[in-house]
Scaffold this motif. Structure first.
Motif, PDB file in Angstrom:
ATOM      1  N   THR A 282       0.980  -0.969   0.061  1.00  0.00           N
ATOM      2  CA  THR A 282       0.042   0.470  -0.273  1.00  0.00           C
ATOM      3  C   THR A 282       0.509   1.886   0.152  1.00  0.00           C
ATOM      4  O   THR A 282       1.758   1.185   1.004  1.00  0.00           O
TER       5      THR A 282
ATOM      6  N   SER B 289       0.751   5.839  -0.643  1.00  0.00           N
ATOM      7  CA  SER B 289      -0.174   7.095  -1.483  1.00  0.00           C
ATOM      8  C   SER B 289       0.420   8.054  -1.904  1.00  0.00           C
ATOM      9  O   SER B 289       0.004   9.272  -1.345  1.00  0.00           O
TER      10      SER B 289
ATOM     11  N   GLY C 245      -1.799  11.461  -1.651  1.00  0.00           N
ATOM     12  CA  GLY C 245      -2.621  10.626  -0.388  1.00  0.00           C
ATOM     13  C   GLY C 245      -4.041   9.723  -0.261  1.00  0.00           C
ATOM     14  O   GLY C 245      -4.864  10.150   0.587  1.00  0.00           O
ATOM     15  N   VAL C 246      -4.160   8.825  -1.789  1.00  0.00           N
ATOM     16  CA  VAL C 246      -4.989   8.253  -1.828  1.00  0.00           C
ATOM     17  C   VAL C 246      -4.214   6.663  -1.424  1.00  0.00           C
ATOM     18  O   VAL C 246      -3.613   6.434  -2.083  1.00  0.00           O
ATOM     19  N   PRO C 247      -4.516   5.857  -0.411  1.00  0.00           N
ATOM     20  CA  PRO C 247      -4.403   4.715  -0.645  1.00  0.00           C
ATOM     21  C   PRO C 247      -4.554   3.312  -1.693  1.00  0.00           C
ATOM     22  O   PRO C 247      -6.111   3.363  -1.780  1.00  0.00           O
ATOM     23  N   GLN C 248      -3.559   3.349  -2.356  1.00  0.00           N
ATOM     24  CA  GLN C 248      -3.444   2.497  -3.016  1.00  0.00           C
ATOM     25  C   GLN C 248      -2.270   1.375  -3.121  1.00  0.00           C
ATOM     26  O   GLN C 248      -1.289   1.507  -2.517  1.00  0.00           O
TER      27      GLN C 248
ATOM     28  N   THR D 217      -4.639   7.112  -9.933  1.00  0.00           N
ATOM     29  CA  THR D 217      -5.163   6.179  -8.668  1.00  0.00           C
ATOM     30  C   THR D 217      -5.772   5.077  -8.901  1.00  0.00           C
ATOM     31  O   THR D 217      -5.353   5.059  -8.060  1.00  0.00           O
TER      32      THR D 217
END
Length: 563
Positions: free
Chosen positions: A41, A43, A46-49, A173
């Protein structure tokens, strides 16, 4: 055999194999690495992916080495898909077996490992590595590779207080699997979601980690590489100028800039002196030539400094047509540092390349079209597709006619080449040691970037319009930078020149990965008539085989005396 013992065996045997196979001198040191490639994981925006990590890191581990070092990297593929790494900008003298492209190597299958071994022969500068399989590049697997000059070779600037790697690029993302599915369904990639700087994307006024620290009065080297998928970027630092000292492996004349355009695939080294009030400053990276501007910032902090960075960012260069003119003028200001003592590429005529007779001119025109309803990108009317058997293996085994045909494109594109597109492996047959001129002509409305594996070339011109022979009078035939990546602006052309003195099968491609994946690439086959180890190495014994060569007996090896 377990992993530790596998790598132990690799470490113990590689030195012997390399001495026999690569023929390096005993005084050239070896550097050994073990890398585990896995999902994890991350980011960046700033968005977990889900991302692709190397030893749990994104960006991946940095390779610090010295000119002529031998690099040994044992790569374990813990993904659920085949995987390959390429060493971007490394010339792999006589050794396209280690180039890490689908046309030269079988991929590392899930649950297996492969040991790369190559020498950074006669090179210095800033480079990086990344995955070439599928759309893996969109999810990570990327890191810096820095080659330092040997101690006895002077560098044309004082040793910096520190040496920072700056990995920048546009970012999505959605991740590589979703993006690949989009392209496989015939659609195009949408605009990126943002820009990452060393795996982070900050905004003005937000709390964010410090990327780099400087002490007042000292000078620092920042090695900046644009590893993104499609977007040209501009770099600047609040209150500070950028002294350009190296690009794509060549020392440059040391001009000073307020900001630098860095196109996809390019690496620049700049010196930054901490000569401002001790506090925080923003490093700013913004998109170029896009309808929807993107910007990311990161904190550069003075040690013992007081005060936050100003919210007022330095302005970007102009956009629209004026922006292209600004960027072209910046390109024209780049000059090779001819007085610097350093490893130089293409030693045959490097200092006076403008006096070498051109033996072949190849004009390549990129195009965008649809084939059977699916989006494809092409060069001179051919959209490249990979085969299950790597092209280099088919050639080495003497069965290339079962996999591809040479020269299905012409040196001069046909009038209908941009309208009628064929899907096929695209291989240009070249003559060993010829001095060639390659014209990259862009009739589209989007910027292009091009890269040639295995070589540096002299970037002698970029101009608007169409190329014609009389345009040669505008070439820089004295001190054009020797590099491996060049941009071509919309409705423009670029000219590069190089000596094809590195035998092997080498990928020439769009560095914009959607275009690469959908066919805007070709391979240049450079065979030595002597079939001698002096010109090209044999297939390494540990090379995995696939496709129609998998169970075939190996051809007789090359000898030092040749055929």
């Amino acid at each position: 055999m377990g992993r530790v013992s596998t790598f132990t065996v690799a470490v113990a045997t590689t030195a012997l194999l390399m001495c026999l196979w690569v023929g390096v001198q005993a005084e050239d040191p070896y550097l050994f690495f073990e890398w585990n490639v896995s999902y994890g994981t991350i980011s960046p925006l700033g968005v977990p992916q889900e991302g692709i990590l190397i030893n749990g890191q994104f960006p991946g581990p940095k390779i610090n080495c010295t000119s002529n070092n031998n690099i040994v990297v044992n790569v374990f593929n813990n993904l659920d898909e085949p995987f390959l790494l390429t060493w971007y900008g490394i010339q792999h003298r006589k050794n396209s077996w280690q180039d890490g492209t689908p046309g030269t190597m079988c991929p590392i299958m899930p649950g297996t490992n492969y040991t790369y071994h190559f020498q950074v022969k006669d090179q210095i500068g800033s480079f990086y590595y990344f995955p070439t399989t599928g759309l893996h590049r969109a999810s990570g697997g990327i890191g810096g590779l820095q080659i330092h000059s040997r101690n006895l070779i002077p560098v044309p600037f004082d040793a910096p207080a520190d040496d920072y790697s700056v990995i920048i690029g546009d970012w999505y993302t959605k991740g590589h699997k979703a993006l690949k599915k989009l392209l496989d369904s015939g659609r195009t990639l949408a605009r990126p979601d943002g820009i990452q700087i060393n795996g982070k994307s900050g905004k003005v006024g937000e709390q964010q980690p410090v990327l780099f620290t400087m002490e007042a009065g000292k000078t620092y080297r920042y090695r900046v590489c644009n590893v993104g998928l499609k977007t040209s970027l501009n770099l600047r630092i609040q209150g500070h100028t950028l002294k350009l000292v190296e690009m794509d492996g060549s020392h440059t004349v040391q001009n000073v800039y307020d900001s630098l355009d860095i196109h996809v695939g390019q690496c620049f080294s700049v010196l930054v002196t901490a000569n401002q009030e001790p506090k925080d400053y923003y490093m700013v990276v913004s998109s170029r030539f896009t309808k929807h501007p993107l910007t990311a910032v990161g904190i550069v902090r003075y040690a013992n400094g007081k005060g936050p960075a100003s919210a007022e960012l330095p302005p970007p260069p102009p956009e629209t047509a004026n922006g292209i003119a600004w960027s072209i003028n910046q390109f024209r200001s780049f000059r090779w540092n001819l007085t610097a003592s350093a490893a130089r590429p293409n030693p045959q005529g490097s200092y006076h390349y403008g006096k070498i007779n051109i033996t072949r001119t190849i004009r390549l025109v990129n195009s965008r079209s649809y084939v059977n309803g699916n989006l494809r990108y092409a060069i001179n009317g051919v959209s490249h597709k990979d085969e299950s058997t790597p092209l280099k293996l088919a050639e080495y085994y003497g069965i290339h006619d079962k996999v591809f045909k040479y020269d299905i494109i012409k040196d001069e594109p046909e009038a209908e080449a941009e309208k009628k597109v064929a899907l096929s492996p695209n291989v240009v047959n070249a003559t060993f040691r010829n001095f060639v001129e390659i014209i990259l002509e862009n009739h589209e409305k989007t910027i292009q970037t091009w890269h040639l594996d295995g070589y540096s070339f002299f970037a002698v011109a970029i101009e608007p319009g169409r190329w014609s022979p009389e345009k040669r009078k505008n070439y820089n035939l004295v001190d054009a930078v020797s590099r491996h990546n060049i941009q071509v602006y919309p409705g423009s052309w670029a000219a590069i020149m190089t000596t094809l003195d590195n035998a092997g099968m080498w990928n020439m491609r769009s560095e914009m990965w959607e275009r690469f994946y959908l066919g805007q690439q070709l391979y240049i086959s450079v065979l030595s008539p002597a079939r001698s180890l002096r010109d090209e190495y044999n297939l390494p014994d540990d090379t995995p085989l696939c496709g129609i060569v998998k169970d075939l007996p190996k051809p007789p090896p090359y000898s030092i005396h040749g055929t």
